[in-house]
Design an enzyme around this catalytic site. Sequence first.
Site, PDB file in Angstrom:
ATOM      1  N   GLU A  70       8.629  -8.427  -6.899  1.00  0.00           N
ATOM      2  CA  GLU A  70       7.485  -9.111  -7.514  1.00  0.00           C
ATOM      3  C   GLU A  70       7.852 -10.536  -7.925  1.00  0.00           C
ATOM      4  O   GLU A  70       7.077 -11.471  -7.724  1.00  0.00           O
ATOM      5  CB  GLU A  70       6.984  -8.326  -8.727  1.00  0.00           C
ATOM      6  CG  GLU A  70       6.222  -7.060  -8.377  1.00  0.00           C
ATOM      7  CD  GLU A  70       5.046  -7.332  -7.463  1.00  0.00           C
ATOM      8  OE1 GLU A  70       4.252  -8.263  -7.747  1.00  0.00           O
ATOM      9  OE2 GLU A  70       4.912  -6.624  -6.453  1.00  0.00           O
ATOM     10  N   HIS A  80       3.990 -11.379  -0.197  1.00  0.00           N
ATOM     11  CA  HIS A  80       4.483 -10.011  -0.002  1.00  0.00           C
ATOM     12  C   HIS A  80       4.544  -9.675   1.490  1.00  0.00           C
ATOM     13  O   HIS A  80       5.516  -9.094   1.976  1.00  0.00           O
ATOM     14  CB  HIS A  80       3.550  -9.008  -0.691  1.00  0.00           C
ATOM     15  CG  HIS A  80       3.933  -8.696  -2.106  1.00  0.00           C
ATOM     16  ND1 HIS A  80       5.201  -8.307  -2.461  1.00  0.00           N
ATOM     17  CD2 HIS A  80       3.194  -8.694  -3.252  1.00  0.00           C
ATOM     18  CE1 HIS A  80       5.241  -8.080  -3.772  1.00  0.00           C
ATOM     19  NE2 HIS A  80       4.043  -8.315  -4.272  1.00  0.00           N
ATOM     20  N   HIS A  99       0.234 -14.905  -3.711  1.00  0.00           N
ATOM     21  CA  HIS A  99       1.208 -13.870  -4.064  1.00  0.00           C
ATOM     22  C   HIS A  99       1.161 -12.722  -3.065  1.00  0.00           C
ATOM     23  O   HIS A  99       2.210 -12.235  -2.607  1.00  0.00           O
ATOM     24  CB  HIS A  99       0.892 -13.357  -5.471  1.00  0.00           C
ATOM     25  CG  HIS A  99       1.715 -12.179  -5.902  1.00  0.00           C
ATOM     26  ND1 HIS A  99       2.875 -12.298  -6.632  1.00  0.00           N
ATOM     27  CD2 HIS A  99       1.535 -10.837  -5.698  1.00  0.00           C
ATOM     28  CE1 HIS A  99       3.370 -11.094  -6.862  1.00  0.00           C
ATOM     29  NE2 HIS A  99       2.578 -10.191  -6.311  1.00  0.00           N
ATOM     30  N   GLU A 100      -0.044 -12.307  -2.698  1.00  0.00           N
ATOM     31  CA  GLU A 100      -0.171 -11.177  -1.760  1.00  0.00           C
ATOM     32  C   GLU A 100       0.293 -11.553  -0.356  1.00  0.00           C
ATOM     33  O   GLU A 100       0.937 -10.756   0.328  1.00  0.00           O
ATOM     34  CB  GLU A 100      -1.624 -10.688  -1.736  1.00  0.00           C
ATOM     35  CG  GLU A 100      -2.168 -10.213  -3.076  1.00  0.00           C
ATOM     36  CD  GLU A 100      -1.299  -9.152  -3.735  1.00  0.00           C
ATOM     37  OE1 GLU A 100      -0.547  -8.451  -3.027  1.00  0.00           O
ATOM     38  OE2 GLU A 100      -1.370  -9.040  -4.967  1.00  0.00           O
TER      39      GLU A 100
END
Length: 293
Positions: A224, A153, A149-150
């Site tokens: 997100e 980003h 997930h990071e």
Amino acid sequence: MFKRIGLFLLVNFLVLLTIVIMTSLLGVGGYITAYGIDYGSLLVFAAIVGFSGSFISLAISRWMAKKMMNVRVLNPNGNLTAQEHRIVQLVHDMSRQSGITKMPEVGIYDSPEVNAFATGATKNSSLVAVSTGLLSRMDDNAVEGVLAHEVAHIANGDMVTMALIQGVVNTFVVFISRIVAYFVSTLVREEYAAIAHFAAIIFFQIFFSILGSIAVMAFSRYREFHADRGGATLAGKEKMIHALQSLKQNVQLVDTDQQALQTMKISGGSKSWTKLFSSHPDLDDRIRSLQSM
């Protein structure tokens, strides 16, 4: 209201306020003429001030995050534990898979909270950090989902996009606050007009910044969901869902002493009216979104 505003927004607000105060005291701008406001000049002035605050915040975001969270950056060639080596390897492998050419810094910060964050001015100048609480409470699959997930980003360029959105919001905040402040100054006696104008600028700058943060936070919540989908592509859908479910089980272990960093962290969200100022959607909504993929 400020509890869910992230480090980037906090620094942006402080930088912008400092610029506003300095330009007001020095009389910089030149948008007020004998005939009233020159709206063209004011718009140019507002854009310069607005984007300056946003991009200064972006430029120092990685450094500021390290200092505030006391992040210990892991040296890939250093003496790392097996767990630390795995974290670095996962971030680097997923970064290469995402087309990132310069590997992000990987760090750990000491906190019982179960969380992680990514920040940095560009894809090639970024940081991924995880808490000791996350590493001690999550299994390997959940940790991989969080890291994915990071990295998503970073690959999506979310910090740069956030800076652009914030710059636009800043521009309108500076523009509108000065228009309102000018008309407020015309309502008082001439000898008090300058003081009233300056005070009104500061007041409406803060007021409209708070209102503007609603739009910025809405954009953050949208990103997100996008990062969750990117994480599912990198680590697998089941691992990303498992990571969010693990976060939900440990949501009470989010560090409320570091609210200024919530925008950059994977966990957050609110079910009340305060969700307007939340940088993250509710975890249940994020899980349902992934399950429907």
